[in-house]
Design an enzyme around this catalytic site. Structure first.
Site, PDB file in Angstrom:
ATOM      1  N   GLU A  94     -26.471 -18.158  10.810  1.00 11.06           N
ATOM      2  CA  GLU A  94     -27.731 -18.882  10.986  1.00 11.06           C
ATOM      3  C   GLU A  94     -27.651 -19.906  12.109  1.00 11.06           C
ATOM      4  O   GLU A  94     -28.628 -20.107  12.845  1.00 11.06           O
ATOM      5  CB  GLU A  94     -28.125 -19.596   9.678  1.00 11.06           C
ATOM      6  N   LYS A 120     -25.782 -19.820  14.850  1.00 11.13           N
ATOM      7  CA  LYS A 120     -25.834 -19.103  16.139  1.00 11.13           C
ATOM      8  C   LYS A 120     -27.277 -18.764  16.496  1.00 11.13           C
ATOM      9  O   LYS A 120     -27.729 -18.993  17.628  1.00 11.13           O
ATOM     10  CB  LYS A 120     -24.985 -17.829  16.040  1.00 11.13           C
ATOM     11  N   ARG A 172     -20.927 -18.374  20.058  1.00 14.50           N
ATOM     12  CA  ARG A 172     -20.244 -17.070  20.042  1.00 14.50           C
ATOM     13  C   ARG A 172     -19.406 -16.939  18.778  1.00 14.50           C
ATOM     14  O   ARG A 172     -18.564 -17.793  18.477  1.00 14.50           O
ATOM     15  CB  ARG A 172     -19.372 -16.907  21.277  1.00 14.50           C
ATOM     16  N   TRP A 189      -6.067 -11.515  18.125  1.00 15.91           N
ATOM     17  CA  TRP A 189      -7.491 -11.613  17.795  1.00 15.91           C
ATOM     18  C   TRP A 189      -7.855 -10.837  16.536  1.00 15.91           C
ATOM     19  O   TRP A 189      -9.020 -10.580  16.278  1.00 15.91           O
ATOM     20  CB  TRP A 189      -8.339 -11.171  18.983  1.00 15.91           C
ATOM     21  N   GLU A 237      -2.102 -17.729  24.635  1.00 13.96           N
ATOM     22  CA  GLU A 237      -2.537 -18.457  23.440  1.00 13.96           C
ATOM     23  C   GLU A 237      -1.703 -18.095  22.224  1.00 13.96           C
ATOM     24  O   GLU A 237      -1.701 -18.816  21.236  1.00 13.96           O
ATOM     25  CB  GLU A 237      -4.011 -18.209  23.164  1.00 13.96           C
ATOM     26  N   CYS A 275      -7.472 -14.983  30.520  1.00 16.87           N
ATOM     27  CA  CYS A 275      -8.442 -16.068  30.696  1.00 16.87           C
ATOM     28  C   CYS A 275      -7.977 -17.325  29.971  1.00 16.87           C
ATOM     29  O   CYS A 275      -6.982 -17.312  29.256  1.00 16.87           O
ATOM     30  CB  CYS A 275      -9.831 -15.657  30.244  1.00 16.87           C
ATOM     31  N   HIS A 316     -19.392 -17.805  31.540  1.00 14.56           N
ATOM     32  CA  HIS A 316     -19.862 -18.451  30.306  1.00 14.56           C
ATOM     33  C   HIS A 316     -21.118 -19.269  30.552  1.00 14.56           C
ATOM     34  O   HIS A 316     -21.716 -19.789  29.627  1.00 14.56           O
ATOM     35  CB  HIS A 316     -18.759 -19.333  29.715  1.00 14.56           C
ATOM     36  N   CYS A 353     -14.566 -13.230  33.941  1.00 10.38           N
ATOM     37  CA  CYS A 353     -14.415 -12.550  32.662  1.00 10.38           C
ATOM     38  C   CYS A 353     -15.463 -11.445  32.571  1.00 10.38           C
ATOM     39  O   CYS A 353     -16.226 -11.236  33.508  1.00 10.38           O
ATOM     40  CB  CYS A 353     -14.612 -13.583  31.542  1.00 10.38           C
TER      41      CYS A 353
END
EC number: 2.1.1.14
Length: 753
Positions: free
Chosen positions: A18, A20, A515, A561, A605, A643, A694, A726
């Site tokens: 909601e 987003k 996102r 991920w 990461e 990235c 972005h 990206c």
């Protein structure tokens, strides 16, 4: 000593995303500010109530954020970059969105704040910017307003505040160089003011997050904690909160602080509970982070009980999630398509709250019957045939050094590739995805729901791929992509086609801003039953004489991920994925695809938070990539993409990947990242991103040329590629066309210069 429980934070986005939808509707001008604020109020009220109903004693307040909690802290402190400031110095929700999305108050483009990963998670924060002589003042009262909101609803609250030392650690100096730690005394008065306001509201405990305390901090940063907390003591009880790693290496520093409690992550850290109990002041509360806040697995509560029971009654004790539940999906109960056995292995945020209630009750009563019943499915999983695949385990055991070596060194491969592709100087390409239009998403959704048969779906996807090829040829790009119309997400797509993964319907977690991602779950050994990307790559290549890149997501990124298994090492999972994707590279090559991109944006990461643990991780991370790629012939060009990266401290490993071309995100950092490649004398080709995808801003030809000229001062022009930062999935076609046209024009200008 009654044991209580709490969470460190709760997901913000809502079960149906909601937040987003409200954000994006507001940004598009289709909803008012009041509509947006009302959605926030509804979500907060619902989430507090849900946690309370699940048995949570102390509710976190201040964990909600309109974009990102670090950005919220920046606004709280009045830290707004000059380019985003209102002329009268006021701050509102639009200020916050301008910093995150890149706009000046006039509506003109202004660079967004840099975005980077929150420690070693998949969440991104907006990097605070610091300038010499900066002033701070309490400017944004969101935390206080939300505490008032929760108190009015009758809740027992525990406000959450990002601590001052970690806040400074997470930021970057802009303009004239200086030590950002020198700003500590300037921000402390604002923190004191906030704590005073919370005390006035009758708040007993404040969760003050200092996750930097799990890092190997420079001594001067460790030394800053004592004077900082000396200045903050006395208003309310402070629960010094750490997560994502253990605190034992910094325990002497921590134990000397004038706080009243410490939260430790007992899932990801290696801290020994008995040692913590012995070394911490006896009057401190210990908050034990026993339930994993960043994975989806049901906890074996019998193990958690055993881990903590010896200190029950010996000091004040709370049981908690290891970290904020921000990193977990909200509610398992709405997952109607999961196999019953697999579903019994999982717990999402609300179920984790229930686990904390079960654990609290058992520790208070000594009765463990309910813990044993809860833990039975996860114990039974250890012997499930869904988990183990003998063929995969055998192939993994047979890997040799030869499996991670290309046939020839880079120089020989580069010559073979030049002969094959004959590309111009400053070759242009994109990173992979093109705009995911409403039409594309609708097509996939209709197919998924069974409203569209396979033939109509495939015809529709083929048409979108064809359109992407036509658009790229019209723009004059040199190396094309098929646009990924068939892919909802770069990791989910591969997980759907690999054995050993399962998917949720509503397992959304926030990545940044609006996102959200729905990570797959690795439940067992990973293998590839059939080719995944070959058919669409082959079709796209049949539409053009220009090379079309095959697009794969790399093994480390798929691991990072996804929600990983907890019963085998991350190395094992990564290498299983690498072997599966190695077969995909061979099949793409056999189908005539000469350029294959293996994206590894998550390589950095995935680094452990402590530098002393880096080497072991990088060794197997690089090996996994090489196992994936090494099957390629010399004249097949292997690309990789990364990235949000700081590269200087892992350049050896970046070079060891031995990719023929690496594309990187650099536009937000003004090509600063290339310094690492220059100093290292990086030998292979490189495509520094020339504009920030972005942000909806369209870069000018002059802007792109300036960035490329800056890049050419560091890297020989003959080894430079031209590309966006990206993938373009989240952008619209009008700005995509405009930006790429300017990018191609800039490359053409440089060829003629």
């Amino acid at each position: 000593m009654t044991i209580r429980n709490h969470t460190l934070g709760f997901p913000r986005v809502g079960l149906r995303r909601e937040l987003k939808k409200a954000q994006e509707s507001y940004w598009a001008g289709n909803a008012t500010r009041e509509d947006l604020l009302a959605t926030g109020r509804e979500l907060r009220a619902r989430h507090w109530d849900q946690q309370k109903q699940a048995g949570i004693d102390l509710l976190p307040v201040g964990d909600f954020a309109w974009y990102d909690h670090v950005l919220t802290t920046s606004l709280l402190l009045g830290n707004v970059p000059a380019r985003h400031q209102n002329s009268d110095g006021s701050v509102d929700i639009d200020t916050l969105f301008r910093i995150g999305r890149g706009r000046a108050p006039t509506g003109e483009p202004a660079a967004a704040a840099e975005m980077t990963k929150w420690f070693n998670t998949n969440y991104h924060y907006m990097v605070p910017e610091f300038v010499k002589g900066q002033q701070f003042k309490l400017t944004w009262t969101q935390l206080l307003d939300e505490v008032d909101e929760a108190l009015a609803l009758g809740h027992k609250v525990k406000p959450v505040l990002l601590g001052p030392v970690t806040y400074l650690w997470l930021g970057k100096v802009k303009g004239e160089s200086f030590d950002r730690l020198s700003l500590l005394n300037d921000i402390l008065p604002v923190y004191k003011q906030v704590l005073t306001e919370l005390a006035k509201r009758g708040v007993e405990w404040v969760q003050i997050d200092e996750p930097a305390l799990v890092l190997e901090l420079p001594q001067e940063w460790l030394d800053a904690y004592k004077p900082a907390y000396d200045a903050l003591q006395g208003q309310v009880k402070l629960l010094l909160t750490t997560y994502f790693e253990g605190v034992t290496p910094n325990l002497d520093t921590i134990a000397a602080l004038p706080v009243q409690g410490l939260h430790v992550d007992l899932v990801h850290g290696k801290d020994d509970v008995a040692e913590l109990h012995k070394r911490l002041p006896s009057d401190w509360l210990l908050s034990a982070g026993l339930v994993n806040g960043r994975n989806v697995w049901r906890a074996d509560l019998t193990e958690k009980y055993a881990q903590i029971k010896d200190i029950v009654g010996k000091r004040d004790l709370w049981v908690a999630s290891s970290c904020s539940l921000l990193h977990s999906p909200i509610d398992l109960s709405v997952e109607t398509r999961l196999d019953a056995e697999v579903k019994s292995w999982f717990a999402f945020a609300l179920q984790k709250c229930g686990e904390l209630a079960l654990l609290r009750d058992a520790l208070n009563s000594g009765d463990t019957a309910k813990l044993e019943a809860w833990s039975a499915p996860i114990q039974a999983r250890r012997h499930s045939t869904r988990v183990h695949n003998a063929a995969v385990e055998k192939r993994l055991a047979a890997i040799t050094a030869q499996d991670s070596q290309r046939a020839s060194p880079y120089a020989a491969r580069a010559q073979a590739q030049r002969n094959r592709f004959n590309l111009p100087s400053w070759p242009t390409t994109t990173i992979g995805s093109f705009p995911q239009t409403t039409e594309i998403r609708g097509l996939r959704l209709d197919f998924k729901k069974g409203n569209l048969d396979a033939n109509h779906y495939r015809t529709g996807i083929a048409e979108h791929i064809k359109q992407a090829i036509v658009e790229q040829e019209r723009l004059g790009l040199d190396v094309l992509v098929h646009g990924e119309a068939e892919r909802n997400d770069m990791v989910e797509y591969f997980g759907e086609h690999l054995d050993g993964f399962v998917f949720t319907q509503n397992g959304w977690v926030q990545s940044y801003g609006s996102r959200c991602v729905k990570p797959p779950v690795v439940i067992g050994d990973v293998s590839r039953p059939e080719p995944i990307t070959v058919e669409w790559a082959k079709y796209a290549q049949s539409l053009t004489d220009k090379p079309v890149k095959g697009m794969l997501t790399g093994p480390v990124t798929i691991l990072c991920w996804s929600f990983p298994r907890e019963d085998v090492s991350r190395e094992t999972i990564a290498k299983q994925i690498a072997l599966a994707l190695r077969d995909e590279v061979a099949d793409l090559e056999a189908a005539g695809i000469g350029i294959i991109q293996i994206d590894e944006p998550a390589l950095r990461e995935g680094l452990p938070l402590r530098r002393s643990d880096w080497d072991a991780y990088l060794q197997w991370g690089v090996e996994a990539f090489r196992i994936n790629a090494a099957v390629a012939k010399d004249d097949t060009q292997i690309h990789t993409h990364m990235c949000y990266c700081e590269f200087n401290d892992i350049m050896d490993s970046i070079a060891a990947l031995d990719a023929d071309v690496i594309t990187i995100e650099t536009s937000r950092s003004d090509m600063e990242l290339l310094e690492s490649f220059e100093e290292f004398e990086y030998p292979n080709e490189i495509g520094p991103g020339v504009y920030d995808i972005h942000s909806p801003n369209v870069p000018s030809v002059e802007w792109i040329e300036a960035l490329l000229n800056k890049a050419a001062q560091r890297i020989p022009a003959e080894r430079l590629w031209v590309n966006p930062d990206c993938g373009l999935k989240t952008r619209g076609w009008p700005e995509t066309r405009a930006a790429l046209a300017n990018m191609v024009k800039a490359a053409q200008n440089l060829r003629q210069a």
